[in-house]
Design an enzyme around this catalytic site. Structure first.
Site, PDB file in Angstrom:
ATOM      1  N   SER C  46     -16.744 -32.035 -22.785  1.00  0.00           N
ATOM      2  CA  SER C  46     -16.621 -30.963 -23.777  1.00  0.00           C
ATOM      3  C   SER C  46     -16.948 -29.619 -23.145  1.00  0.00           C
ATOM      4  O   SER C  46     -16.308 -28.606 -23.433  1.00  0.00           O
ATOM      5  CB  SER C  46     -17.576 -31.218 -24.937  1.00  0.00           C
ATOM      6  OG  SER C  46     -17.328 -32.485 -25.494  1.00  0.00           O
ATOM      7  N   ASN C  47     -17.943 -29.624 -22.250  1.00  0.00           N
ATOM      8  CA  ASN C  47     -18.362 -28.379 -21.618  1.00  0.00           C
ATOM      9  C   ASN C  47     -17.358 -27.857 -20.610  1.00  0.00           C
ATOM     10  O   ASN C  47     -17.508 -26.757 -20.081  1.00  0.00           O
ATOM     11  CB  ASN C  47     -19.705 -28.577 -20.908  1.00  0.00           C
ATOM     12  CG  ASN C  47     -20.804 -28.772 -21.914  1.00  0.00           C
ATOM     13  OD1 ASN C  47     -21.175 -27.844 -22.596  1.00  0.00           O
ATOM     14  ND2 ASN C  47     -21.296 -29.998 -22.045  1.00  0.00           N
ATOM     15  N   LYS C 166     -22.322 -42.175 -23.905  1.00  0.00           N
ATOM     16  CA  LYS C 166     -22.995 -40.875 -23.939  1.00  0.00           C
ATOM     17  C   LYS C 166     -23.110 -40.515 -25.407  1.00  0.00           C
ATOM     18  O   LYS C 166     -22.097 -40.346 -26.091  1.00  0.00           O
ATOM     19  CB  LYS C 166     -22.187 -39.803 -23.199  1.00  0.00           C
ATOM     20  CG  LYS C 166     -22.712 -38.397 -23.486  1.00  0.00           C
ATOM     21  CD  LYS C 166     -21.965 -37.260 -22.785  1.00  0.00           C
ATOM     22  CE  LYS C 166     -22.489 -35.932 -23.366  1.00  0.00           C
ATOM     23  NZ  LYS C 166     -22.121 -34.746 -22.609  1.00  0.00           N
ATOM     24  N   SER C 168     -24.040 -37.753 -27.733  1.00  0.00           N
ATOM     25  CA  SER C 168     -24.386 -36.346 -27.916  1.00  0.00           C
ATOM     26  C   SER C 168     -24.951 -36.053 -29.298  1.00  0.00           C
ATOM     27  O   SER C 168     -25.375 -34.934 -29.562  1.00  0.00           O
ATOM     28  CB  SER C 168     -23.158 -35.471 -27.667  1.00  0.00           C
ATOM     29  OG  SER C 168     -22.793 -35.556 -26.308  1.00  0.00           O
ATOM     30  N   GLY C 190     -27.089 -37.176 -24.325  1.00  0.00           N
ATOM     31  CA  GLY C 190     -25.964 -36.254 -24.278  1.00  0.00           C
ATOM     32  C   GLY C 190     -26.390 -34.797 -24.283  1.00  0.00           C
ATOM     33  O   GLY C 190     -25.558 -33.905 -24.215  1.00  0.00           O
TER      34      GLY C 190
END
Lengths: 298, 298, 298, 298
Positions: C46-47, C166, C168, C190
C-alpha cells in the site's frame, strides 16, 4: 388494523433552568400543537431526550399529554422501548392505560452483537402479545446502532399488533422492499426531508422533528401529494430541507429546542451532557429560520 | 495517583428464575472470587447486564459487594456511567460512599452524533470534579457505538482524577499512542485474549470477563510476564483464547453465565431479551470447557 | 514451510517530478536498505502506491529489486493482489520467475458484498495452487473494506502454500485466535506501533512503513524482545510510536515520502490525487523527526 | 448544461467461457437495448465488472458501443474513473474521442483515509478541466467505501462540467439537500427500487442494473410519474422491487448475468473471483422472474 396515517412531531421534553421536568410548559406547547394540522404527537421519542428521562418522568409526561389531547381527536403515540423486554412491556401497558393510541417501540440496543434476528423477533412478539395497543417499530440506527434487516421487519409485520415502522434511517430501498410485500404495513418517514419520497412509495405519513415547528408546510406538502399536485409537493419538500437538517443532523436536540424558542413554543435547555448551541450555531440557525419563516405560518 | 494495577472480573449479576435480583448468590459468588488471585471486582460492567439494572438494583448490589470485600484487601470498581451527567455523578458519588475504590465510567451513548470531543470532555471533567474516587474511562464501541479518539483520551488524562481506561476494543495501536504520551495512564485490557499484548506495552492489567472463571491461569500469565518468562506467558495466553472467545464475542453474557454454572459459581438466567444458550451452543461450550479445564484449577 | 520471520519495509515507489517511475532512485534506495538490519523488502505494498501502478511498472520494479537484492541474503516479497483471480495468478507467477521469495496477496476488494467466505477461499486457493512461491494474506480493511474473518483465515491456513498474514488492522484478539489454533502461521504486524504486542503472542515479525526509515530501532526492539529484555523493548516501542503515526494514519504515503526525503533516501512526489504535505504538516513532521532522530542511527 | 435526463442500464460486459471479452455478444445485446425505451447505456459501470477490465478492453468496448449507438439518438455514458487523476483524465478524453456523451466518474478509493474533501475536489476539478464532455459523479460506497459528503457534492456542483450524480447509496435525504441548493444538478437513482422516490424530489432519471432487463416497466413508471398518475407509478415501482433486489444486493453481477440469459440477452459467465449462482439461487431467481415476467414485455 388501527390506522395511524398522518403527521406527528416527536415532541421535546421541556426542562427548566435547573434541568427539572416542566409540565406547565409541556401543557402550553401541547395546546399550541393541538391547534395545528397534526394528527397527534409522539412522546417520548429521540427528540424528547427519552434517553435522559426516568420512569417516573415518562409517566408524568404521558398523563399530561393524555389529558391535553383527550377529546381533541389527536393521537398520543407513546415511546415505550427499553433495554429489557419486561420494562418495555411495563411501559407499553402503562402508556395504554393512560390513553395512548399506539406505541413507538425502540429496540434494546446495548448488547448489539447479541441482538440477532431471533432475539429481536422474540422481544417484539412478547411486547406485542402483552400490549393492548398497536406497535410501531422504531428504526434509528444512528442512535441505537441497531438496523432492522428486511427479514426481521417482514417477520414482525406478520403480527397483527405490529402495524408499522418509523424509519429514521430513511432507507428508501428497504422500505420499498417492505411495502412491496406488506402494502398495509404503516411506514412513517423519520425525518422531514424524506416525507415526499416516502409518500411516493406508499408511506402512511411522517414522525418528524420538523413537525414540531413546521406543521403547516408539512401538511400542505402532504395535501399536495394526495391531490397529485406533484410540483407543489416537490417545491414544499425542497423548501423545508435546510430547516430539517438544522433541526436534526446538524444541531441535534439542542437545535430543535432553540428553534422551538424562536417560533413561539417553549424549548428551554437540554440536559447535560448535551450542550446548548454555540453563538455561531445560533447565528446560522437564525439565518435558516429567517429564510423559511414565511412558510411556517398557518 | 491511586494505583489500580491488577486483574479484575466484571462480574455477572445473579438473577433467580423469575428474573429477580438474587443477592444471596451474589454474596456466594463474591466469597469464591475473594479466595482467588484477583485484585477485586468490577460491578456492574457490560457483563453484569448493567443496561438491564434499575438504579435501586445497582445500589443494592454495591452494598453487598462492599460488605463482602471489606477488609479483604480487594477493590470494588463500580460501573457508574449513565446517559446524563447528573445521573453519572449521582451513581459515582453513591458508589464512593458505599466504599468503591474507583469508578469505571461508560460514556453516554444514545445521542452518538452529538457526542463530540467537547461534549465528552465536558461530561467526564464534570464527573471527575464531583467524584471523590478516581475514574477509569470505559471504551467499548461494540456496545456503545462510541469510540474514544486519541485526542479525547489525552485530554481526559490531564485530569488528576481520570487515571486510566478499560479498552474493550483492544486497539493496541491507540493504546500505544496513549502510553507513549502518558506512561502513567492506567490502561486495562478489556478482554482476556489481549492481556499479554497489553502488558507488553505497559498496561496496568486487565478487566476481563474471562477472569470470572479463569483467575488462576490469568494470574499465572501475569506473573510469568512480570518475571520475563515470555514463553510461559505466551503459552498461557494461547491456552485461554478459545474460552475467552466463547465467553465474549461468541456467546455473550448468556455464555458467561453458562460457564459460571459449569465452574462452581452461580450463573443463572439472563434477563430478556437475551436468550439462553441453545443446546448446540451448550455442547460447543462444554467441549471448550473440557479442553481448558485442567488449566482453571488453583 | 518457508520461514519468512523478520522485519520488512513495504517500500515506496520513486517517481520523478513528472510522476514517471524512476528506477534509478529505486536502486539507490534499495542499496541503502540493503545495508540496514532488514530481512528484505515488500514491493509493492500500500505504501508503494501499488494502486497507482500499471502492470508494466510492477514488473520493471520487481526486476530492479531482484537484481539489487540478489546475493544479499535479503528477501523480496512481492505484492501481487489484483481484482481478478487470473491477474493475481499472473502477477504471482511473474514475481516468482523474477526471483521473489514470497507474495503478499491483497484480496479483490471492489465487489465487497460478493466477497463471501467461499469466494475468498476459492480465490486464494486458486492462487496458491498456481503459485511456485508461498503466499501471505494481506489484511488491510482501512484501504480495502475487506476484513478477513477468523474462519476464513483458518481455512486459508490449511493450504501449505498459504503461510501467513500481514494484519494491518492490528486486530490483536483475532491474531491470538489464529495463533492459538495455528501456531505456525506466520503473522506479521502491519504497523510499527503494533510490533511488540504482536511479537508477544508469537508473531513472526513486521511489515511496516516505519521500517523504511527506522530499521535500526525496530531491529533493536526485535532483538530486545528475543533476549527477553522486556523493559528495553517496551521503551523502544514507545519511542517510535509518534513517528509511526505520522508515517501512516496521520499523513499517509505523502508523509512517508516526506520522511524518506528527510532521512537520506529519495522520497519524491506522490501521484495525484494524493497531495503533498502542507507547510503545516511538514513543520509538524519535522518536529517529530527531530525528536526521534538520535534513535534512527545505526 | 447538457441534459442527460432519462433511463440507462449500466450494461454487463460479455465474456466467453474462457473469460475473454466477447464483442459480438456485446453488439447483439446493444442492438436489443437500442430497440427498447432507454435513453442510452452506461459502460462500464460496476455491473459491467469494470474493476476486472484492462485499459485495452475498456477502449475496445467503447468503440463497439459508439459504433452501434451512432445515429440511434441513444447516449453512451462512459465509466472513466480510475485510481489516479492522470488515468481518469486519460480514460475520459479517450471516451469522448470515441463518441461518449458524458462520463460517469467513480472516485479513487484505495487510499480512503487520504481522500479528504480537498483531495476529492482537486481530483474531480482536474478531470473536469481536462474533459471535453460533462461528468457525473458516481457515489457507490457499498463498493468503494467512499461516500461523498454534502459539502463535497455542493462544491463539485459549482463546476459547469460536473453536471450530476448517480447515487447508488440511495441517500434520499442527502439528495434532497443537494437538490434544494442545486435544483439543476442532475441526480440519478442508482438502483431500480429508488426510481420513484428519486423522481419525486426532482431527480433526472435512473442508472439502474434493473434497466438491463426491465426497460419497459421502468419507462412506464417514468411516464406515469410525469403524467402524475401516482398510483400507477407506485404500483409499477412495487412490482419491480423483488427483481431489483435479486439483480443487485442479493445476487450481484452473477445474478444480473443470469437474468440476462433468461430474458433474451447474452449474460454469460462472470470473471473469477466472482462465482456463478448456485442451483438454489438460480431456482429462487427463476421464481422471481416468473412472477414479474408479464411485466417485462414491451
Amino acid at each position: 388494523m388501527q390506522q395511524l396515517a398522518g403527521l406527528y412531531p416527536p415532541i421535546p421534553t421541556p426542562f427548566d433552568e435547573q434541568g427539572k421536568l416542566d409540565l406547565h410548559w409541556l401543557e402550553a406547547n401541547l395546546a399550541r400543537w393541538s391547534a395545528q394540522p397534526l394528527d397527534g404527537v409522539v412522546m417520548p421519542g429521540s427528540n424528547s431526550e427519552a434517553a435522559f428521562l426516568t420512569a417516573e418522568e415518562r409517566v408524568a409526561i404521558w398523563q399530561v399529554c393524555a389529558d391535553v389531547l383527550k377529546g381533541s381527536g389527536k393521537r398520543l403515540i407513546a415511546g415505550t422501548g427499553a433495554e429489557t423486554t419486561a420494562e418495555t412491556i411495563h411501559f407499553t401497558t402503562t402508556a395504554a392505560e393512560l390513553g395512548a393510541t399506539a406505541a413507538l417501540v425502540l429496540p434494546p440496543y446495548f448488547y448489539k452483537p447479541s441482538l440477532t434476528h431471533e432475539v429481536l423477533v422474540e422481544h417484539y412478539q412478547a411486547v406485542a402479545a402483552a400490549s393492548p395497543i398497536p406497535l410501531l417499530v422504531y428504526n434509528v440506527p444512528a442512535f441505537t446502532g441497531v438496523d432492522f434487516a428486511l427479514p426481521t421487519l417482514l417477520k414482525l409485520a406478520e403480527h397483527t399488533q405490529i402495524v408499522g415502522i418509523k424509519d429514521s434511517s430513511s432507507n428508501i430501498v428497504k422500505m420499498a422492499e417492505v411495502l412491496a410485500q406488506r402494502p398495509d404495513f404503516q411506514v412513517f418517514a423519520g425525518t422531514g426531508s424524506a416525507l415526499l419520497p416516502f409518500l411516493s412509495i406508499g408511506a402512511a405519513g411522517g414522525i418528524m422533528a420538523l413537525a414540531n415547528v413546521a406543521a403547516f408546510p408539512l401538511r400542505r406538502l402532504y395535501d399536495a401529494f394526495r391531490e397529485r399536485r406533484m410540483e407543489d409537493a416537490r417545491k414544499l419538500q425542497m423548501a423545508v430541507v435546510a430547516l430539517n437538517s438544522a433541526l436534526t443532523t446538524r444541531f441535534g436536540v439542542s437545535g430543535l429546542k432553540y428553534a422551538m424558542d424562536q417560533t413561539g413554543f417553549y424549548g428551554g435547555p437540554v440536559r447535560r451532557p448535551l450542550l446548548p448551541l454555540s453563538a455561531q450555531a445560533r447565528a446560522e440557525f437564525d439565518r435558516i429560520l429567517a429564510e423559511v419563516h414565511p412558510l411556517l405560518a398557518g
